[in-house]
Write an enzyme that holds these catalytic residues in place. Structure first.
Site, PDB file in Angstrom:
ATOM      1  N   LYS A  19       4.351  -8.279  -1.824  1.00  0.00           N
ATOM      2  CA  LYS A  19       3.420  -7.971  -0.787  1.00  0.00           C
ATOM      3  C   LYS A  19       2.551  -7.886  -1.978  1.00  0.00           C
ATOM      4  O   LYS A  19       1.748  -6.953  -2.139  1.00  0.00           O
ATOM      5  CB  LYS A  19       4.301  -6.627  -0.167  1.00  0.00           C
ATOM      6  CG  LYS A  19       3.436  -6.616   0.673  1.00  0.00           C
ATOM      7  CD  LYS A  19       3.408  -4.620   1.526  1.00  0.00           C
ATOM      8  CE  LYS A  19       2.164  -4.254   0.683  1.00  0.00           C
ATOM      9  NZ  LYS A  19       0.680  -4.924   1.336  1.00  0.00           N
ATOM     10  N   PRO A  20       1.496  -8.621  -1.318  1.00  0.00           N
ATOM     11  CA  PRO A  20      -0.166  -7.944  -1.814  1.00  0.00           C
ATOM     12  C   PRO A  20      -0.521  -7.187  -1.121  1.00  0.00           C
ATOM     13  O   PRO A  20      -0.270  -7.319   0.238  1.00  0.00           O
ATOM     14  CB  PRO A  20      -0.569  -9.847  -1.684  1.00  0.00           C
ATOM     15  CG  PRO A  20      -0.123 -10.389  -0.557  1.00  0.00           C
ATOM     16  CD  PRO A  20       1.682  -9.454  -0.461  1.00  0.00           C
TER      17      PRO A  20
ATOM     18  N   GLU B  10     -11.895   8.243 -11.368  1.00  0.00           N
ATOM     19  CA  GLU B  10     -11.790   6.687 -11.114  1.00  0.00           C
ATOM     20  C   GLU B  10     -13.313   5.897 -10.005  1.00  0.00           C
ATOM     21  O   GLU B  10     -13.522   6.442  -9.344  1.00  0.00           O
ATOM     22  CB  GLU B  10     -10.860   6.251 -10.969  1.00  0.00           C
ATOM     23  CG  GLU B  10     -11.076   4.752 -10.925  1.00  0.00           C
ATOM     24  CD  GLU B  10      -9.823   3.679 -11.224  1.00  0.00           C
ATOM     25  OE1 GLU B  10      -8.944   3.999  -9.800  1.00  0.00           O
ATOM     26  OE2 GLU B  10      -9.281   3.450 -11.881  1.00  0.00           O
TER      27      GLU B  10
ATOM     28  N   TRP C 282      -5.625  -5.374  -4.374  1.00  0.00           N
ATOM     29  CA  TRP C 282      -6.669  -6.897  -3.918  1.00  0.00           C
ATOM     30  C   TRP C 282      -7.696  -6.519  -4.922  1.00  0.00           C
ATOM     31  O   TRP C 282      -8.875  -7.887  -5.138  1.00  0.00           O
ATOM     32  CB  TRP C 282      -7.683  -5.974  -2.460  1.00  0.00           C
ATOM     33  CG  TRP C 282      -8.040  -5.002  -2.524  1.00  0.00           C
ATOM     34  CD1 TRP C 282      -7.534  -3.695  -2.505  1.00  0.00           C
ATOM     35  CD2 TRP C 282      -8.780  -4.672  -3.529  1.00  0.00           C
ATOM     36  NE1 TRP C 282      -8.612  -2.722  -2.709  1.00  0.00           N
ATOM     37  CE2 TRP C 282      -9.361  -3.277  -3.779  1.00  0.00           C
ATOM     38  CE3 TRP C 282      -9.668  -4.827  -4.482  1.00  0.00           C
ATOM     39  CZ2 TRP C 282     -10.256  -2.410  -4.246  1.00  0.00           C
ATOM     40  CZ3 TRP C 282     -11.149  -4.177  -4.968  1.00  0.00           C
ATOM     41  CH2 TRP C 282     -11.396  -2.928  -4.361  1.00  0.00           C
ATOM     42  N   ASN C 283      -8.102  -6.104  -6.159  1.00  0.00           N
ATOM     43  CA  ASN C 283      -8.899  -5.989  -7.436  1.00  0.00           C
ATOM     44  C   ASN C 283      -8.215  -7.869  -8.073  1.00  0.00           C
ATOM     45  O   ASN C 283      -9.989  -8.112  -8.425  1.00  0.00           O
ATOM     46  CB  ASN C 283      -9.484  -5.450  -7.479  1.00  0.00           C
ATOM     47  CG  ASN C 283      -7.947  -4.636  -9.292  1.00  0.00           C
ATOM     48  OD1 ASN C 283      -7.179  -5.433  -8.334  1.00  0.00           O
ATOM     49  ND2 ASN C 283      -8.396  -3.964  -9.564  1.00  0.00           N
TER      50      ASN C 283
ATOM     51  N   CYS D 276      -9.257  -0.387 -12.824  1.00  0.00           N
ATOM     52  CA  CYS D 276      -8.214  -0.033 -13.313  1.00  0.00           C
ATOM     53  C   CYS D 276      -9.069   0.374 -14.878  1.00  0.00           C
ATOM     54  O   CYS D 276      -9.344   1.558 -15.187  1.00  0.00           O
ATOM     55  CB  CYS D 276      -7.520   0.665 -12.823  1.00  0.00           C
ATOM     56  SG  CYS D 276      -6.267  -0.955 -13.745  1.00  0.00           S
TER      57      CYS D 276
ATOM     58  N   GLU E 254       1.786   1.243 -12.150  1.00  0.00           N
ATOM     59  CA  GLU E 254       0.561   0.881 -13.081  1.00  0.00           C
ATOM     60  C   GLU E 254      -1.106   1.695 -12.013  1.00  0.00           C
ATOM     61  O   GLU E 254      -0.612   1.014 -10.738  1.00  0.00           O
ATOM     62  CB  GLU E 254       0.129  -0.677 -13.012  1.00  0.00           C
ATOM     63  CG  GLU E 254       0.665  -1.477 -14.303  1.00  0.00           C
ATOM     64  CD  GLU E 254       0.739  -0.684 -15.682  1.00  0.00           C
ATOM     65  OE1 GLU E 254      -0.106  -0.507 -15.805  1.00  0.00           O
ATOM     66  OE2 GLU E 254       1.545  -1.223 -16.021  1.00  0.00           O
TER      67      GLU E 254
HETATM   68  P1  ADP Z   1      -6.096   0.782  -3.090  1.00  0.00           P
HETATM   69  O1  ADP Z   1      -6.987   1.998  -2.784  1.00  0.00           O
HETATM   70  O2  ADP Z   1      -6.463  -0.469  -3.803  1.00  0.00           O
HETATM   71  O3  ADP Z   1      -6.102  -0.116  -2.043  1.00  0.00           O
HETATM   72  P2  ADP Z   1      -3.479   1.005  -2.543  1.00  0.00           P
HETATM   73  O4  ADP Z   1      -2.196   2.261  -3.493  1.00  0.00           O
HETATM   74  O5  ADP Z   1      -3.518   2.181  -1.510  1.00  0.00           O
HETATM   75  O6  ADP Z   1      -4.302   1.301  -3.424  1.00  0.00           O
HETATM   76  O7  ADP Z   1      -3.063  -0.240  -2.225  1.00  0.00           O
HETATM   77  C1  ADP Z   1      -2.091  -1.260  -3.594  1.00  0.00           C
HETATM   78  C2  ADP Z   1      -1.249  -2.107  -2.710  1.00  0.00           C
HETATM   79  O8  ADP Z   1      -0.128  -0.675  -2.473  1.00  0.00           O
HETATM   80  C3  ADP Z   1      -1.141  -3.014  -1.885  1.00  0.00           C
HETATM   81  O9  ADP Z   1      -0.516  -4.001  -1.785  1.00  0.00           O
HETATM   82  C4  ADP Z   1      -1.142  -1.766  -0.502  1.00  0.00           C
HETATM   83  O10 ADP Z   1      -0.981  -2.734   0.997  1.00  0.00           O
HETATM   84  C5  ADP Z   1       0.310  -0.736  -1.177  1.00  0.00           C
HETATM   85  N1  ADP Z   1       0.610  -0.208   0.082  1.00  0.00           N
HETATM   86  C6  ADP Z   1      -0.336   0.653   0.441  1.00  0.00           C
HETATM   87  N2  ADP Z   1       0.194   1.237   1.399  1.00  0.00           N
HETATM   88  C7  ADP Z   1       1.534   1.518   1.490  1.00  0.00           C
HETATM   89  C8  ADP Z   1       3.190   2.080   1.477  1.00  0.00           C
HETATM   90  N3  ADP Z   1       2.499   3.215   2.169  1.00  0.00           N
HETATM   91  N4  ADP Z   1       4.423   1.244   0.546  1.00  0.00           N
HETATM   92  C9  ADP Z   1       4.612   0.130  -0.038  1.00  0.00           C
HETATM   93  N5  ADP Z   1       3.148  -0.406   0.230  1.00  0.00           N
HETATM   94  C10 ADP Z   1       1.931   0.268   0.247  1.00  0.00           C
END
Ligand code: ADP
Length: 480
Positions: A176-177, A384, A152-153, A285, A251
């Protein structure tokens, strides 16, 4: 203000209503107000998106590079036309100051133009063979369906930095955002639709992450997963995607050191600290995490940084007068405040910050804060921070400083300030970081490869290397 978004699911060239009643509720991080409820995807829609992308692959990858580039150029032009509108929606759902949001849309759009140009120079290789009657050719080609999972950042640029090289190369996309920022993603896919990309080339599934992620991992048609986000999810995707023999690029986070040598221009160092650390409320990051200033200039640097940080103005991102908007969520505020409390408990001294002006909601904003006397094992030093909290420490020995910053598990971006060429070369090369900026604060240019080493991941995004990530090599051995 509530906005109507018909759907967060775009499959095979159409906006689709989900089989279930699932929605993603989007809140304005400045107020907590519900601004949109977006119909959201589950497993079924994720599978349909993968199927559409798989079907579209042959036609898309068989277009010539200039034909594909034409669609990217058109999308680039539409982003430029719509940058203000898309930036405003980003600020409403993400919180960042409006100038930064519009700037991000233009930056994201520039990846489309750059890769539209670069794909036309994606040359192959002729390798010397052992015989007059044999030729060895190497060609680069698309892999297939690429799944892009983004945070989301930077809700625009993180998606476009993956999508632009991947589709330019001839791959098709399922994206998938982050669930916090579906609106920015929807605006991106509206642009793709209006640019006339063939149906199925670009598919969007906003929704709960785990079921969608599971479909991406399990579907044989998905040949590559490109992820930006947390170490925990990146590790999970690498493990599970690796088991399926997919290419997984990740990343992840960083704990960026910001190193100031005694000969540095202090004004330059401070203004770059402000740009690097406080943009996007520190939610990046590569935001400087650990500021290490040589003892000889420590007091002067601290005074200048304190003056600059105290002058930052906090408020809603929609008002261009403010430099520091709200954090993405109350949980994000809590996480930063936990680092502050931990540092104070260990004896850190608050130089400025740690209090918010009247009218600023403490559940939604973090105060830009400078700490000193922070021990090496404090959370703010080792983890971080992802917020506008900065610890400044003094160093004397170059080697001890390098040992300390290279002990980090992560290695994404590092900052170095010096006018001494010997120091610039010696220290930048000794830093175990994927990127080093000397006397500056920006890494993310379309023409340069962004990425880390060690625990920060392995992929590169941007530049020629960012295109190679989405291409596989085919070796042709021709005999006649
Ligand atoms: P943050 O702490 O920045 O929210 P995440 O790693 O949770 O970091 O989120 C980054 C992306 O990974 C988002 O699009 C989130 O929806 C996705 N994400 C989180 N959990 C899963 C999962 N189990 N499988 C696939 N994508 C995921």
């Amino acid at each position: 203000m509530s906005m109507k978004f018909e759907s967060g699911i775009y499959i095979d060239g159409k906006w689709v209503q989900p089989a279930s009643k699932a929605v993603l509720d989007v809140h304005n991080p400045a107020t907590g107000e519900l601004i949109a409820s977006v119909p959201a995807a589950g497993r079924a829609e994720a599978q349909a998106a993968v199927d559409a992308a798989a079907t579209a692959f042959k036609g898309w990858s068989n277009l010539n590079a200039n034909q594909r580039a034409g669609y990217l150029r058109k999308a680039n032009a539409l982003f430029i036309e719509r940058a203000d509108e898309i930036g405003r929606i980003m600020t409403l759902e993400q919180g960042k100051p409006i100038g930064e949001a519009v700037g991000e849309v233009l930056w994201g759009a520039d990846y489309l133009l750059w890769y539209a140009e670069e794909i036309r120079r994606s040359n192959g290789t002729i390798v010397p063979s052992d015989s007059l009657n044999t030729r060895f050719y190497l060609r680069r080609r698309a892999r297939g369906v690429v799944a892009c999972i983004t945070p989301w950042n930077f809700p625009n640029a993180m998606l476009l930095r993956k999508i632009a090289p991947a589709v330019a190369a001839g791959n098709t996309i399922v994206a998938k955002p982050a669930e916090e920022t579906p609106l920015s993603a929807i605006k991106i896919f509206e642009v793709f639709h209006d640019a006339g990309f063939p149906a199925g080339v670009l598919n969007l599934v906003c929704g709960e992450p785990a079921p969608i992620g599971d479909v991406f991992i399990e579907s044989p048609a998905v040949r590559q997963i490109s992820f930006t986000g947390s170490t925990q999810i990146g590790r999970m995707l690498s493990e599970r995607g690796g088991k399926q023999l997919k290419k997984v690029t990740v990343e992840l986070g960083g704990v960026a050191p910001f190193i100031v040598f005694p000969d540095a221009d202090i004004d330059v160092a401070v203004s770059n600290l402000m740009a690097g650390k406080f943009a996007n409320q520190g939610q990046s990051c590569v935001a400087p995490n650990r500021v290490l200033v040589h003892q000889d200039i420590f007091d002067v640097f601290l005074a200048a940084a304190t003056k600059a940080v105290s002058a930052l103005r906090l408020g809603h991102g929609t008002n261009p007068d403010f430099e520091v908007g709200p954090m993405i969520s109350p949980e994000a505020v809590t996480r930063v405040n936990a680092q502050l409390a931990d540092a104070k408990k260990r004896g850190a001294v608050v130089i400025t910050g740690d209090s918010l002006p009247a009218g600023i909601d403490p559940k939604r904003w973090c105060s830009p804060t400078i700490l000193t006397n922070v021990p090496a094992d404090a959370m703010v030093t080792c983890e971080e921070t992802f917020g506008p909290l900065v610890a400044i420490e003094a160093f004397t020995s170059e080697q001890a400083m390098l040992d300390s910053v290279n002990a980090s598990e992560s290695g994404l971006g590092a900052y170095l300030f010096t006018k001494d060429l010997a120091v610039a070369h010696r220290v930048s090369e000794a830093l175990e970081y994927g990127m080093v900026v000397i006397n500056g604060a920006s890494f993310g240019y379309v023409q340069t490869p962004f990425g880390g080493t060690k625990g920060s991941g392995d992929g590169r995004e941007g530049g020629q290397d960012g295109l190679l990530e989405y291409q596989e090599l085919q070796y042709i051995n021709l005999n006649f």
